[in-house]
Design a protein around this motif. Structure first.
Motif, PDB file in Angstrom:
ATOM      1  N   ARG A  76     -12.162  11.255  -6.558  1.00 21.46           N
ATOM      2  CA  ARG A  76     -11.990  11.170  -5.117  1.00 21.46           C
ATOM      3  C   ARG A  76     -11.401  12.471  -4.561  1.00 21.46           C
ATOM      4  O   ARG A  76     -11.779  12.940  -3.491  1.00 21.46           O
ATOM      5  CB  ARG A  76     -11.080   9.990  -4.762  1.00 21.46           C
ATOM      6  CG  ARG A  76     -10.998   9.762  -3.267  1.00 21.46           C
ATOM      7  CD  ARG A  76     -10.096   8.617  -2.925  1.00 21.46           C
ATOM      8  NE  ARG A  76      -8.726   8.912  -3.302  1.00 21.46           N
ATOM      9  CZ  ARG A  76      -7.725   8.045  -3.205  1.00 21.46           C
ATOM     10  NH1 ARG A  76      -7.964   6.828  -2.780  1.00 21.46           N
ATOM     11  NH2 ARG A  76      -6.514   8.376  -3.553  1.00 21.46           N
TER      12      ARG A  76
ATOM     13  N   ARG B 275       0.837  -1.210   0.000  1.00 20.05           N
ATOM     14  CA  ARG B 275       0.000   0.000   0.000  1.00 20.05           C
ATOM     15  C   ARG B 275       0.867   1.252   0.000  1.00 20.05           C
ATOM     16  O   ARG B 275       0.522   2.246  -0.626  1.00 20.05           O
ATOM     17  CB  ARG B 275      -0.891   0.035   1.232  1.00 20.05           C
ATOM     18  CG  ARG B 275      -2.023  -0.939   1.167  1.00 20.05           C
ATOM     19  CD  ARG B 275      -2.850  -0.790   2.411  1.00 20.05           C
ATOM     20  NE  ARG B 275      -3.791  -1.880   2.514  1.00 20.05           N
ATOM     21  CZ  ARG B 275      -5.056  -1.709   2.846  1.00 20.05           C
ATOM     22  NH1 ARG B 275      -5.506  -0.509   3.099  1.00 20.05           N
ATOM     23  NH2 ARG B 275      -5.857  -2.734   2.937  1.00 20.05           N
TER      24      ARG B 275
ATOM     25  N   ALA C 240      -3.384   6.409  -6.924  1.00 15.00           N
ATOM     26  CA  ALA C 240      -3.327   6.055  -5.495  1.00 15.00           C
ATOM     27  C   ALA C 240      -4.690   5.680  -4.940  1.00 15.00           C
ATOM     28  O   ALA C 240      -5.075   6.081  -3.849  1.00 15.00           O
ATOM     29  CB  ALA C 240      -2.709   7.189  -4.670  1.00 15.00           C
ATOM     30  N   LEU C 241      -5.440   4.894  -5.699  1.00 16.77           N
ATOM     31  CA  LEU C 241      -6.719   4.410  -5.176  1.00 16.77           C
ATOM     32  C   LEU C 241      -6.451   3.314  -4.156  1.00 16.77           C
ATOM     33  O   LEU C 241      -5.415   2.662  -4.192  1.00 16.77           O
ATOM     34  CB  LEU C 241      -7.567   3.851  -6.322  1.00 16.77           C
ATOM     35  CG  LEU C 241      -7.937   4.851  -7.401  1.00 16.77           C
ATOM     36  CD1 LEU C 241      -8.616   4.142  -8.557  1.00 16.77           C
ATOM     37  CD2 LEU C 241      -8.847   5.920  -6.841  1.00 16.77           C
ATOM     38  N   PHE C 242      -7.404   3.129  -3.246  1.00 18.63           N
ATOM     39  CA  PHE C 242      -7.262   2.053  -2.269  1.00 18.63           C
ATOM     40  C   PHE C 242      -7.603   0.733  -2.959  1.00 18.63           C
ATOM     41  O   PHE C 242      -8.740   0.509  -3.375  1.00 18.63           O
ATOM     42  CB  PHE C 242      -8.166   2.288  -1.072  1.00 18.63           C
ATOM     43  CG  PHE C 242      -7.905   3.607  -0.407  1.00 18.63           C
ATOM     44  CD1 PHE C 242      -6.617   3.952  -0.032  1.00 18.63           C
ATOM     45  CD2 PHE C 242      -8.918   4.501  -0.175  1.00 18.63           C
ATOM     46  CE1 PHE C 242      -6.351   5.164   0.571  1.00 18.63           C
ATOM     47  CE2 PHE C 242      -8.665   5.719   0.428  1.00 18.63           C
ATOM     48  CZ  PHE C 242      -7.378   6.048   0.797  1.00 18.63           C
ATOM     49  N   GLY C 243      -6.602  -0.121  -3.031  1.00 18.55           N
ATOM     50  CA  GLY C 243      -6.747  -1.333  -3.834  1.00 18.55           C
ATOM     51  C   GLY C 243      -7.797  -2.295  -3.328  1.00 18.55           C
ATOM     52  O   GLY C 243      -8.320  -3.112  -4.077  1.00 18.55           O
ATOM     53  N   SER C 244      -8.131  -2.183  -2.045  1.00 19.75           N
ATOM     54  CA  SER C 244      -9.068  -3.157  -1.496  1.00 19.75           C
ATOM     55  C   SER C 244     -10.511  -2.674  -1.588  1.00 19.75           C
ATOM     56  O   SER C 244     -11.422  -3.396  -1.212  1.00 19.75           O
ATOM     57  CB  SER C 244      -8.713  -3.425  -0.034  1.00 19.75           C
ATOM     58  OG  SER C 244      -8.684  -2.204   0.682  1.00 19.75           O
ATOM     59  N   MET C 245     -10.698  -1.451  -2.077  1.00 26.14           N
ATOM     60  CA  MET C 245     -12.069  -0.938  -2.186  1.00 26.14           C
ATOM     61  C   MET C 245     -12.424  -0.743  -3.656  1.00 26.14           C
ATOM     62  O   MET C 245     -11.551  -0.418  -4.458  1.00 26.14           O
ATOM     63  CB  MET C 245     -12.185   0.441  -1.525  1.00 26.14           C
ATOM     64  CG  MET C 245     -11.828   0.493  -0.085  1.00 26.14           C
ATOM     65  SD  MET C 245     -12.035   2.204   0.448  1.00 26.14           S
ATOM     66  CE  MET C 245     -11.256   2.134   2.035  1.00 26.14           C
TER      67      MET C 245
ATOM     68  N   PHE D 158     -14.920   7.432   0.244  1.00 24.09           N
ATOM     69  CA  PHE D 158     -14.090   7.377   1.454  1.00 24.09           C
ATOM     70  C   PHE D 158     -13.981   8.712   2.190  1.00 24.09           C
ATOM     71  O   PHE D 158     -14.260   8.782   3.392  1.00 24.09           O
ATOM     72  CB  PHE D 158     -12.712   6.826   1.073  1.00 24.09           C
ATOM     73  CG  PHE D 158     -11.757   6.677   2.215  1.00 24.09           C
ATOM     74  CD1 PHE D 158     -11.752   5.523   2.990  1.00 24.09           C
ATOM     75  CD2 PHE D 158     -10.855   7.681   2.524  1.00 24.09           C
ATOM     76  CE1 PHE D 158     -10.880   5.387   4.041  1.00 24.09           C
ATOM     77  CE2 PHE D 158      -9.973   7.545   3.580  1.00 24.09           C
ATOM     78  CZ  PHE D 158      -9.989   6.389   4.340  1.00 24.09           C
TER      79      PHE D 158
ATOM     80  N   ARG E 235       2.299   1.910  -3.386  1.00 23.70           N
ATOM     81  CA  ARG E 235       1.262   2.371  -4.320  1.00 23.70           C
ATOM     82  C   ARG E 235       0.736   3.739  -3.922  1.00 23.70           C
ATOM     83  O   ARG E 235      -0.258   4.210  -4.475  1.00 23.70           O
ATOM     84  CB  ARG E 235       0.092   1.376  -4.346  1.00 23.70           C
ATOM     85  CG  ARG E 235       0.378   0.114  -5.129  1.00 23.70           C
ATOM     86  CD  ARG E 235      -0.928  -0.528  -5.577  1.00 23.70           C
ATOM     87  NE  ARG E 235      -1.840  -0.741  -4.471  1.00 23.70           N
ATOM     88  CZ  ARG E 235      -1.986  -1.883  -3.828  1.00 23.70           C
ATOM     89  NH1 ARG E 235      -1.264  -2.918  -4.167  1.00 23.70           N
ATOM     90  NH2 ARG E 235      -2.835  -1.992  -2.835  1.00 23.70           N
ATOM     91  N   GLU E 236       1.348   4.354  -2.934  1.00 30.26           N
ATOM     92  CA  GLU E 236       0.980   5.702  -2.471  1.00 30.26           C
ATOM     93  C   GLU E 236      -0.394   5.753  -1.816  1.00 30.26           C
ATOM     94  O   GLU E 236      -0.965   6.816  -1.628  1.00 30.26           O
ATOM     95  CB  GLU E 236       1.041   6.731  -3.615  1.00 30.26           C
ATOM     96  CG  GLU E 236       2.436   6.940  -4.135  1.00 30.26           C
ATOM     97  CD  GLU E 236       2.498   8.001  -5.209  1.00 30.26           C
ATOM     98  OE1 GLU E 236       1.599   8.044  -6.052  1.00 30.26           O
ATOM     99  OE2 GLU E 236       3.461   8.787  -5.213  1.00 30.26           O
ATOM    100  N   GLU E 237      -0.939   4.588  -1.481  1.00 34.51           N
ATOM    101  CA  GLU E 237      -2.240   4.602  -0.815  1.00 34.51           C
ATOM    102  C   GLU E 237      -2.153   5.260   0.542  1.00 34.51           C
ATOM    103  O   GLU E 237      -3.081   5.937   0.984  1.00 34.51           O
ATOM    104  CB  GLU E 237      -2.748   3.168  -0.628  1.00 34.51           C
ATOM    105  CG  GLU E 237      -3.331   2.568  -1.867  1.00 34.51           C
ATOM    106  CD  GLU E 237      -3.956   1.219  -1.584  1.00 34.51           C
ATOM    107  OE1 GLU E 237      -4.430   1.000  -0.463  1.00 34.51           O
ATOM    108  OE2 GLU E 237      -3.948   0.374  -2.488  1.00 34.51           O
TER     109      GLU E 237
ATOM    110  N   ALA F 268      -2.020   8.892   0.119  1.00 35.32           N
ATOM    111  CA  ALA F 268      -3.348   9.380  -0.240  1.00 35.32           C
ATOM    112  C   ALA F 268      -4.224   9.459   0.998  1.00 35.32           C
ATOM    113  O   ALA F 268      -4.981  10.417   1.183  1.00 35.32           O
ATOM    114  CB  ALA F 268      -3.981   8.463  -1.281  1.00 35.32           C
TER     115      ALA F 268
ATOM    116  N   LEU G  36      -5.983  12.706   2.620  1.00 32.96           N
ATOM    117  CA  LEU G  36      -7.425  12.812   2.842  1.00 32.96           C
ATOM    118  C   LEU G  36      -7.725  13.091   4.308  1.00 32.96           C
ATOM    119  O   LEU G  36      -8.878  13.020   4.729  1.00 32.96           O
ATOM    120  CB  LEU G  36      -8.113  11.526   2.392  1.00 32.96           C
ATOM    121  CG  LEU G  36      -8.094  11.293   0.881  1.00 32.96           C
ATOM    122  CD1 LEU G  36      -8.626   9.928   0.536  1.00 32.96           C
ATOM    123  CD2 LEU G  36      -8.892  12.359   0.171  1.00 32.96           C
TER     124      LEU G  36
END
Ligand SMILES: Nc1ncnc2c1ncn2[C@@H]1O[C@H](COP(=O)(O)OP(=O)(O)OP(=O)(O)O)[C@@H](O)[C@H]1O
Ligand SMILES: [Mg+2]
Lengths: 271, 416
Positions: free
Chosen positions: B153, A129, B91-96, B104, A132-134, A137, A141
């Protein structure tokens, strides 16, 4: 660990740098530990994430823990059995092995499994994560990844460790009983009665406490390494490796400290 | 109302590798800015410093009076709620799935009911043209779609500052055009401060109010877009035209030998990779879709730029003046006349009593020249650096017939 040593090119120069680097890492982990503890009490609690993680860690840990527990309990019983027989104290074999299993073996086995199976998965998950820059992000947010991701994972690791510890204790004691009574020909009555003579409830508590602390460390180290991978996917592999090794090292160190403190503070029964 | 972002003397390095030094710029509130720069010059790193994800060694990033580089973590999280950020890879959340990704921020920061969330999210998904894909996971959509979902987003909380890292990379030209329009419309509607990092020359030419460029660890320039678009700086010219000839090489630095060789190839007739036409020059800025309110930022910027106009390079002045509406042009002259009349009461030859002649001389001195009478249809600047400027306008009153180009893209009622 292997990846670390292989990168060391010059044997002399980087020693000091390594030392300060290690201290810095330790400081960072400590800071994050405080952060995690503070954020644990921050609402809203991420119940869904917690349950998911708890379920996940439990599901990957139960089988290996049980499978390790039986031979572990057996080995301790066998070893102590022959030892107590040599000094003519075979009636105390049961108590000795149960104490060893509950106080030492069970928390350690539990955490080795939680760190090895659950922690590595946590670390890999957070690591990918991060690259992937999650995580970036999420911070942008306005959501703290500590509160949102790390706290549920650490709590899940602690919870699973506590429960697994109970299971491993039971399985280990049963395994010990089986080997003592069936294989070594000990008497069931002696096994059971010796354990009420020497063991006390606080032994169980300290075992559980250890498991909870180790679970915290496993979750914390896995999360810390996962949030700080160096470079791309290769870095994630490295940090998973490191997180398991670091957890193991910490584990035995902390175990030593807790055991010493416990043995000093709580007088052994009948002593 | 957007928020001003002031960057002062920012320097960032990773270990020994300096990324850029001493970057100072201000993103004026509510305006659209574009940051250009060759790949690897640290544009993404710059964006991350702006939102406090990376800590620069030196300098400050001030938003609403708070320095992001030194404020405590808690304030940082508060300030970040002003931001909408599109990361380079989405950079989306891969699990959603896409819907949950876009929802979100709403679920985290607002107490909206699930139905309200749904309405907002679907409108944003519709806005980026992704209806129908909201149930998919980020791994199941294309790169350009991930970008667009990431933008949805970033916009879902109506942020006051929008940072976009290469919104156009991975998108086709048509979608890029839609995206540019989207950002401009958004700016007209919510007056957000927008910073776009891009390699796309079209976006750089048509979208921003302000334009900047990073190169060789420095901010080459940052200011009104006309300044960079008309710049004689070799880096800028090379970048805008996408040529191989110039200071930018495949690796960061280019040595003399390679430059000489490339020049030799060019002289021998081998193309340098650029098109014939010069991509520099001021072209009309994108306007909000008809029906939307005019951009307030455009008005504010015009005022700001006109006040500093005389300090800008000459070619930029041409570009700016040529892009003014007739009313604005007249108003500017009026203003210049008044202010210079006050500021420099005793200039040579200005003490005459005939106001008409005074105005004329003043103007031809102070105002930059416009393109020669009735000359070019656009404001392209001549490609070989024009040594001799085009003759000054004889009379400012003539300006309307000389207007280089009618401006059908602008509805005049929006002007001041
Ligand atoms: N986390 C990091 N650690 C070390 N170096 C980094 C890190 N992130 C970026 N860099 C370095 O910073 C430089 C700039 O990277 P950056 O991603 O900002 O480039 P960019 O201008 O966005 O390029 P592009 O247009 O290709 O996206 C690169 O040389 C890169 O190696
Ligand atoms: Mg980038």
């Amino acid at each position: 660990m292997s990846t670390r040593t292989s990168r060391k090119t010059s044997p002399l120069a980087p020693v000091a740098a390594k030392a300060t680097g290690a201290m810095r890492e330790f400081g960072n982990i400590f800071a994050m530990a405080l952060d995690v503890i503070v954020q644990m009490f921050k609402r809203p609690f991420q119940a869904k994430e917690f349950i998911q993680q708890f379920w996940f860690i439990a599901s990957v840990s139960i089988m290996p823990a049980a499978l390790v527990a039986i031979p572990f309990g057996a080995v301790i019983t066998l070893q102590l059995g022959s030892l107590t027989a040599q000094i003519g104290a075979d009636s105390f074999n049961g108590a000795a092995s149960v104490l060893a299993v509950i106080q030492q073996a069970s928390p350690i086995v539990t955490t080795l499994v939680v760190a090895g199976a659950g922690g590595s998965a946590i670390c890999a998950d957070l690591g990918s994560r991060t690259i992937r820059e999650e995580i970036d992000a999420m911070m942008v947010l306005g959501v703290s990844p500590i509160q949102r991701l790390v706290v549920p994972r650490v709590l899940a690791a602690m919870g699973v460790a506590a429960l697994l510890n109970g299971m491993v204790s039971v399985v280990g004691v049963c395994g010990g009983y089986f080997f003592n009574v069936v294989v070594q020909g000990g008497t069931p009555g002696a096994f059971l009665s010796s354990f009420s003579a020497l063991a006390q409830l606080s032994d169980l508590w300290v075992g559980t406490l250890k498991a909870v602390i180790f679970g915290f460390l496993a979750g914390l180290v896995a999360s810390y390494r996962g949030l700080n991978p160096k470079g791309g996917p290769k870095g994630v592999g490295d940090v998973v490796n490191q997180s398991v090794v670091i957890t193991f090292l910490l584990l035995f160190l902390v175990n030593l400290v807790i055991s010493v403190v416990y043995l000093q503070l709580v007088p052994a029964k009948g002593a | 109302m957007g928020v001003e972002v002031a960057v002062e003397g920012l320097s960032k390095s990773f270990g020994k590798q300096a990324i850029w030094r001493d970057v100072t710029l201000t993103l004026p509130s509510g305006e659209v800015s574009v940051l250009l720069g060759p790949s690897g010059t640290g544009k993404s790193v710059f964006l991350k410093c702006l939102i406090g994800l990376l800590k620069p060694e030196k300098g400050r990033v001030v938003i609403n009076g708070v320095d992001l580089c030194s404020c405590p973590e808690r304030d940082l999280y508060e300030i970040r709620k002003l931001f909408g950020v599109l990361f380079q890879d989405g950079a989306l959340f891969g699990s959603m799935n896409i819907f949950d990704n876009v929802a979100f921020p709403l679920r985290e920061h607002t107490r909206k009911s699930e139905k309200e969330v749904r309405d907002i999210v679907m409108s944003k998904i519709d806005m980026v043209g992704m209806l129908g894909a909201e149930g998919k996971l980020p791994g199941e959509i294309s790169g350009g779609m991930r970008k667009r979902a990431g933008l949805a987003r970033a916009l879902v909380l109506d942020p006051q500052i929008i940072l976009c890292d290469e919104p156009d990379s991975g998108l086709d030209p048509v979608r890029t055009a839609y995206l540019s329009q989207l950002l401009i419309d958004l700016n007209a509607q919510i007056d957000a401060t927008i910073l776009i990092v891009t390699h796309n020359i079209n976006v750089a030419r048509t979208v921003p109010d302000n334009l900047g460029m990073l190169f060789r660890k420095e901010l080459v320039m940052f200011g009104p877009r006309e300044v960079l678009l008309t710049s004689e700086e070799p880096v800028v010219e090379q970048f805008l035209n996408g040529r191989r000839i110039g200071p930018i090489g495949m690796s960061e630095e280019k040595d003399q030998a390679q430059m000489a060789q490339e020049q030799a190839h060019l002289d021998a007739g081998h193309s340098d990779g650029s098109l014939e036409e010069d991509m520099r020059g001021v072209v009309p800025q994108l306007e909000p879709t008809p029906g939307l309110p005019p951009r307030d930022a455009a008005r504010r910027r015009r005022q700001r730029v006109m006040q500093i106009l005389h300090t800008l390079p000459e070619s930029a002045q041409h570009g700016i003046l040529a892009s003014l509406s007739r009313d604005d042009y007249d108003r500017y002259q009026e203003w210049r006349r008044r202010t210079t009349g006050m500021a420099m009461p005793s200039g040579p030859g200005t003490t005459g009593t005939a106001t008409a002649t005074r105005e004329q001389t003043r103007v031809s001195q102070e105002l930059p020249t416009r393109p020669a009478a009735g000359a070019q249809p656009t404001q392209q600047i001549p490609r070989p650096v024009a040594q001799s400027r085009p003759p000054a306008p004889q009379q400012p009153q003539q300006s309307p017939p000389m207007r280089p180009r009618p401006r059908p893209w602008r509805r005049e009622e929006g002007d001041q």
